[in-house]
Design a protein around this motif. Structure first.
Motif, PDB file in Angstrom:
ATOM      1  N   GLU A 144       0.938  -1.174   0.049  1.00 57.03           N
ATOM      2  CA  GLU A 144       0.019   0.024  -0.082  1.00 57.03           C
ATOM      3  C   GLU A 144       0.990   1.394  -0.112  1.00 57.03           C
ATOM      4  O   GLU A 144       1.632   1.470   0.926  1.00 57.03           O
ATOM      5  N   ARG A 145       1.024   1.905  -1.176  1.00 53.06           N
ATOM      6  CA  ARG A 145       1.932   3.030  -1.243  1.00 53.06           C
ATOM      7  C   ARG A 145       1.495   4.455  -0.766  1.00 53.06           C
ATOM      8  O   ARG A 145       1.941   4.854   0.055  1.00 53.06           O
ATOM      9  N   GLN A 146       0.010   4.519  -0.906  1.00 53.09           N
ATOM     10  CA  GLN A 146      -0.588   5.488  -0.016  1.00 53.09           C
ATOM     11  C   GLN A 146      -1.930   5.024   0.288  1.00 53.09           C
ATOM     12  O   GLN A 146      -2.343   3.763  -0.081  1.00 53.09           O
ATOM     13  N   GLU A 192      -4.124   2.982  -2.140  1.00 49.56           N
ATOM     14  CA  GLU A 192      -3.366   2.834  -3.209  1.00 49.56           C
ATOM     15  C   GLU A 192      -2.498   1.602  -3.297  1.00 49.56           C
ATOM     16  O   GLU A 192      -1.517   1.660  -2.675  1.00 49.56           O
TER      17      GLU A 192
END
Length: 80
Positions: free
Chosen positions: A67-69, A72
């Motif tokens: 989960e990058r952000q 996301e």
């Protein structure tokens, strides 16, 4: 407790659709124990374009994603 950011999660699934221009893939994946997710179909972003070569509609794949952000989800590795 939520997994720390940057933690890799694993899922197995089937590629439903690929959008090479957007760099996204729709994946019908099985349950993801590390996130307490049920099986579902969802869209992932790809960490880099080279991953597209392994993702063709109908392909059964094993993916690692992070989960990058918040919200996301990004696939970082693909294995057939």
């Amino acid at each position: 407790p939520a997994a720390p950011a940057g933690t890799g999660h694993h899922a197995q699934g089937k590629v439903e659709d690929v959008d090479a221009k957007a760099g996204t893939v729709s994946l019908a994946h099985g349950p993801v124990a590390s996130l307490k997710w049920p099986a579902m179909t969802m869209e992932f972003k790809l960490a880099n374009a080279s991953l597209l070569t392994k993702l063709t509609p109908g392909a059964q794949v094993s993916v690692e994603f992070v989960e990058r952000q918040p919200g996301e989800w990004v696939i970082t590795s693909v294995k057939p």
